[in-house]
Design a protein around this motif. Structure first.
Motif, mmCIF file in Angstrom:
data_model
loop_
_atom_site.group_PDB
_atom_site.id
_atom_site.type_symbol
_atom_site.label_atom_id
_atom_site.label_comp_id
_atom_site.label_asym_id
_atom_site.label_seq_id
_atom_site.Cartn_x
_atom_site.Cartn_y
_atom_site.Cartn_z
ATOM 1 N N LEU A 1 -9.775 -3.320 9.108
ATOM 2 C CA LEU A 1 -10.110 -4.060 7.558
ATOM 3 C C LEU A 1 -10.329 -2.739 6.512
ATOM 4 O O LEU A 1 -9.826 -3.210 5.509
ATOM 5 N N TYR B 1 -3.034 -9.495 4.328
ATOM 6 C CA TYR B 1 -4.305 -9.008 4.854
ATOM 7 C C TYR B 1 -4.317 -7.612 4.050
ATOM 8 O O TYR B 1 -4.975 -6.712 4.427
ATOM 9 N N SER C 1 0.433 4.179 -0.035
ATOM 10 C CA SER C 1 -0.015 5.726 0.726
ATOM 11 C C SER C 1 0.609 5.694 2.241
ATOM 12 O O SER C 1 1.123 6.437 2.925
ATOM 13 N N ASN C 2 0.976 4.316 2.703
ATOM 14 C CA ASN C 2 1.773 4.286 3.730
ATOM 15 C C ASN C 2 2.996 3.380 3.945
ATOM 16 O O ASN C 2 3.540 3.020 4.817
ATOM 17 N N ARG D 1 -8.492 0.404 4.816
ATOM 18 C CA ARG D 1 -7.281 1.436 4.829
ATOM 19 C C ARG D 1 -7.366 2.768 4.719
ATOM 20 O O ARG D 1 -8.132 3.251 3.927
ATOM 21 N N VAL D 2 -6.829 3.602 5.488
ATOM 22 C CA VAL D 2 -7.020 4.967 5.584
ATOM 23 C C VAL D 2 -5.661 5.417 4.995
ATOM 24 O O VAL D 2 -4.675 5.181 5.355
ATOM 25 N N PHE D 3 -5.919 6.441 4.009
ATOM 26 C CA PHE D 3 -4.768 6.889 3.392
ATOM 27 C C PHE D 3 -3.883 7.581 4.214
ATOM 28 O O PHE D 3 -3.944 8.395 5.218
ATOM 29 N N GLY D 4 -2.429 6.957 4.181
ATOM 30 C CA GLY D 4 -1.213 7.696 4.885
ATOM 31 C C GLY D 4 -1.150 6.977 6.324
ATOM 32 O O GLY D 4 -0.411 7.304 6.817
ATOM 33 N N GLU D 5 -2.153 6.301 6.866
ATOM 34 C CA GLU D 5 -2.066 5.816 8.344
ATOM 35 C C GLU D 5 -1.432 4.400 8.330
ATOM 36 O O GLU D 5 -1.688 3.544 7.380
ATOM 37 N N VAL D 6 -0.719 4.196 9.311
ATOM 38 C CA VAL D 6 -0.389 3.098 9.589
ATOM 39 C C VAL D 6 -0.782 2.385 10.816
ATOM 40 O O VAL D 6 -0.770 2.924 11.986
ATOM 41 N N PRO D 7 -1.558 1.182 10.798
ATOM 42 C CA PRO D 7 -2.379 0.748 12.003
ATOM 43 C C PRO D 7 -1.177 0.256 13.162
ATOM 44 O O PRO D 7 0.017 -0.089 12.708
ATOM 45 N N ASN D 8 -1.472 0.351 14.288
ATOM 46 C CA ASN D 8 -0.576 -0.158 15.299
ATOM 47 C C ASN D 8 0.032 -1.384 15.358
ATOM 48 O O ASN D 8 0.984 -1.799 15.875
ATOM 49 N N THR D 9 -0.805 -2.321 14.684
ATOM 50 C CA THR D 9 -0.379 -3.773 14.401
ATOM 51 C C THR D 9 -1.107 -4.352 12.953
ATOM 52 O O THR D 9 -1.779 -3.528 12.573
ATOM 53 N N GLY D 10 -0.345 -5.349 12.392
ATOM 54 C CA GLY D 10 -0.993 -5.763 11.410
ATOM 55 C C GLY D 10 -1.080 -7.317 11.491
ATOM 56 O O GLY D 10 -0.589 -7.999 12.573
ATOM 57 N N GLY D 11 -1.893 -7.950 10.442
ATOM 58 C CA GLY D 11 -2.182 -9.215 10.608
ATOM 59 C C GLY D 11 -3.172 -9.704 11.911
ATOM 60 O O GLY D 11 -4.027 -8.816 12.371
ATOM 61 N N MET D 12 -3.039 -10.760 12.526
ATOM 62 C CA MET D 12 -4.026 -11.339 13.810
ATOM 63 C C MET D 12 -3.014 -11.470 14.870
ATOM 64 O O MET D 12 -2.227 -12.779 14.693
ATOM 65 N N TYR E 1 0.691 -1.321 -0.025
ATOM 66 C CA TYR E 1 -0.074 0.057 0.158
ATOM 67 C C TYR E 1 0.928 1.334 -0.042
ATOM 68 O O TYR E 1 1.486 1.422 1.041
ATOM 69 N N TYR F 1 -8.395 -12.743 3.090
ATOM 70 C CA TYR F 1 -7.015 -12.634 3.386
ATOM 71 C C TYR F 1 -6.372 -14.153 3.591
ATOM 72 O O TYR F 1 -6.154 -14.625 4.577
ATOM 73 N N TYR G 1 3.011 -16.290 10.804
ATOM 74 C CA TYR G 1 2.802 -17.108 11.766
ATOM 75 C C TYR G 1 3.669 -18.313 12.197
ATOM 76 O O TYR G 1 3.882 -19.044 11.289
ATOM 77 N N TYR H 1 4.733 -8.572 11.350
ATOM 78 C CA TYR H 1 3.744 -8.149 10.409
ATOM 79 C C TYR H 1 4.406 -6.827 9.674
ATOM 80 O O TYR H 1 5.519 -6.466 10.155
ATOM 81 N N TRP H 2 3.516 -6.395 8.842
ATOM 82 C CA TRP H 2 4.132 -5.540 8.017
ATOM 83 C C TRP H 2 5.355 -5.968 7.239
ATOM 84 O O TRP H 2 6.414 -5.415 6.889
#
Lengths: 113, 128
Positions: B102, A97, A33-34, B104-115, A31, A102, A42, A55-56
């Motif tokens: 679920l 994801y 944009s980020n 995606r917000v432009f430019g934002e990086v969530p605190n975590t990824g996956g599960m 992505y 996913y 896992y 992750y990432w």
């Protein structure tokens, strides 16, 4: 759907040696944009639920030993265990994801040689 | 400590319906997307469904679309999976897991990824 393909299906590595698992996505999971790859790794030990390692594509989950590392770019990714320990015997999965569904890779079983 | 506890798995006949539940504790439940993942005996992981924190966004695997419905009750910190028209190939251990956002917000990086948090799973066997 994005297809995730892991290789090899299994590998046997001597204690203290390096283990390398590959994962290829059929489409980009990047992505722009980020600047993040939406790719996770896992570990699933026998009889246990999966555990998030990476992750990432590159970020190690809190508490995960630093012998585990993620790398890659484009559509090719790698999980490396730098010095295999007995407790690392498990099946390892990659997952994208980025776009639903996913999807997971088929898994790579790591054993001790 | 964040904990997820699945329940509701059982032996059930083909064509019947079943609801799985997942009780969450130790997290701000309504702020977290949640997923169901299943694992057939001796097989790999299969992502089944996901729902956003508000419940407004839901996704399904092709294999369950139209037969399974994911939902949540944020007032009770509960996640559900309503399964209908069950088939033998739905036999699996079903896990619930906390998921990264679920949408995606432009430019934002969530605190975590996956599960990052998983329950222990609940087994479902579809057989006559």
């Amino acid at each position: 759907d994005i297809v995730m393909t892991q290789s090899p299906d299994s590998l046997a590595v001597s204690l203290g040696e390096r283990a390398t698992i590959n994962c290829k996505s059929s489409q980009s999971v990047f992505y722009s944009s980020n600047n993040r790859y939406y790719l996770a790794w896992y570990q699933q030990r026998p009889g246990q639920p999966p555990k998030l390692l990476i992750y990432w594509a590159f970020t190690r989950e809190s508490g995960v030993p630093d012998r585990f590392s993620g790398s890659g770019s484009g559509t090719h990714f790698t999980l490396t265990i730098s010095s295999l320990q007995a407790e690392d015997v498990a099946v390892y999965y990659c997952q994208q994801y980025y776009s639903p569904p996913y999807t997971f890779g088929q898994g790579t079983k790591v054993e001790i040689k | 400590e964040v904990q997820l506890l699945e329940s509701g798995g059982t032996l059930i006949q083909p064509g019947e319906s079943l609801r799985l539940s997942c009780a969450a504790s130790g997290l701000d439940f309504s702020s977290n997307a949640m997923s169901w993942v299943r694992q057939a005996p001796g097989k790999g992981l299969e992502w089944v469904s996901a729902i956003s924190g508000s419940g407004g966004t839901r996704y399904y695997a092709n294999s369950v679309e139209g037969r399974f419905t994911i939902s949540r009750d944020n007032s009770k910190n509960m996640l559900y999976l309503q399964m209908s028209s069950l088939r033998a190939e739905d036999t699996a251990v079903y896990y619930c897991a906390r998921s990264s956002p679920l949408v995606r917000v432009f430019g934002e990086v969530p605190n975590t990824g996956g599960m990052d948090v998983w329950g222990q799973g609940t087994p479902v066997t579809v057989s006559s």
